[in-house]
Design an enzyme around this catalytic site. Structure first.
Site, short mmCIF file in Angstrom:
data_model
loop_
_atom_site.label_atom_id
_atom_site.label_comp_id
_atom_site.label_asym_id
_atom_site.label_seq_id
_atom_site.Cartn_x
_atom_site.Cartn_y
_atom_site.Cartn_z
N ASP A 102 0.36 -0.42 1.07
CA ASP A 102 0.25 0.31 2.33
C ASP A 102 1.29 -0.17 3.33
O ASP A 102 1.63 -1.35 3.35
CB ASP A 102 -1.16 0.12 2.90
CG ASP A 102 -1.56 1.22 3.86
OD1 ASP A 102 -0.78 2.18 4.03
OD2 ASP A 102 -2.64 1.11 4.45
N HIS B 12 9.37 4.27 1.46
CA HIS B 12 8.98 4.35 0.05
C HIS B 12 10.09 3.81 -0.84
O HIS B 12 9.82 3.13 -1.85
CB HIS B 12 8.67 5.81 -0.32
CG HIS B 12 7.48 6.37 0.38
ND1 HIS B 12 6.26 5.72 0.41
CD2 HIS B 12 7.31 7.53 1.08
CE1 HIS B 12 5.39 6.46 1.10
NE2 HIS B 12 6.00 7.55 1.50
N LEU C 236 3.60 -8.94 -18.95
CA LEU C 236 2.83 -8.25 -17.92
C LEU C 236 2.74 -6.75 -18.19
O LEU C 236 3.74 -6.11 -18.54
CB LEU C 236 3.51 -8.46 -16.56
CG LEU C 236 2.91 -7.68 -15.38
CD1 LEU C 236 1.67 -8.40 -14.85
CD2 LEU C 236 3.94 -7.50 -14.27
#
Length: 248
Positions: free
Chosen positions: A26, A43, A137
């Protein structure tokens, strides 16, 4: 828990690293607005944070990192912003996929990719295919994802199996339900981090977060870095996780 104060030491216990960290990314828009730039610039910068945190989480031994990239509700945003977000995977993977592959990172996705433009689908599917055999990962993008929708879809699938006689009523338990969620096969979420100071889940991983540790930080997502990650893990490691029981 809102984590604001700087901790004196971030010495981490490498034997107690959270296996799955979920992020609500956020603050991209506010970060850009502070710099008198369009929201799309926020973004763009936010993708750099995904890359740096994924590499650091992988180095620390985190097994999965899920990022809330686009919710089922985000279609309500301005169409230009939505269109830009759908172009971000091309930018992200063209810049960072080679590096992620070199670091043994696997790309996965939860959500409704079929609702994205064809080019976006192809780019993400190609990244998933190219990294499917990696064992480090798992970088999971929650893309066109909603927690309530996920639970509804799992319920429908189980109901259909029951209707078809494949399972009995007694077969339906938490394990079976989890195996019908989009996150099936991933470790349980140990830690959820939301940036920018907002303190809500926003329809994110509603089932999976039932016993996760929550940390809400004021830092805007593009400014969240490896040190901030260490601080959150340090806090996580100093929590007593009882899962409804009592520590002896």
């Amino acid at each position: 828990m809102i984590f604001k104060k700087k901790t004196k030491s971030y010495d981490l216990d490498m034997n107690n690293i959270p296996q799955h960290i979920a992020f609500i990314m956020d603050g991209n828009g506010r970060w850009a607005k502070k710099r008198k730039m369009p929201r799309t610039f926020g973004h763009h910068e936010g993708t750099k944070t995904i890359r740096s945190l994924a590499l650091e989480a992988n180095r620390l031994g985190v097994k999965a990192m899920t990022v809330y990239a686009f919710s089922t509700e985000n279609f309500k945003r301005d169409q230009k912003e939505v269109d830009y977000i759908f172009r971000l995977p091309k930018e992200f993977f063209s810049l960072y996929l080679k590096e992620l592959i070199e670091n043994n990172v696997r790309i996965q996705l939860i959500g409704h990719l079929e609702r994205a433009p064809k080019e976006t689908q192809d780019i993400i599917n190609a990244a998933i295919e190219k990294t499917k055999d990696n064992t480090g990962l798992s970088l999971v993008f929650a893309f066109i994802y909603g927690g309530r929708d996920e639970i509804v879809q799992a319920t429908k699938a189980i109901a259909q199996e029951y209707k078809d006689g494949l399972i009995s009523m007694d077969d339906i338990d938490e394990n079976l339900f989890e195996n019908h969620l989009m996150t099936a096969g991933l470790p349980p979420v140990d830690l959820m981090i939301r940036t920018s100071g907002e303190c809500r889940l926003s329809n994110y991983l509603l089932w999976q977060l039932s016993y996760s540790e929550f940390i809400f930080v004021d830092t805007l997502w593009p400014d969240f870095n490896e040190e901030e990650l260490h601080k959150c893990i340090y806090y996580y490691q100093n929590r007593e996780r009882r899962f409804g029981g009592v520590l002896k």
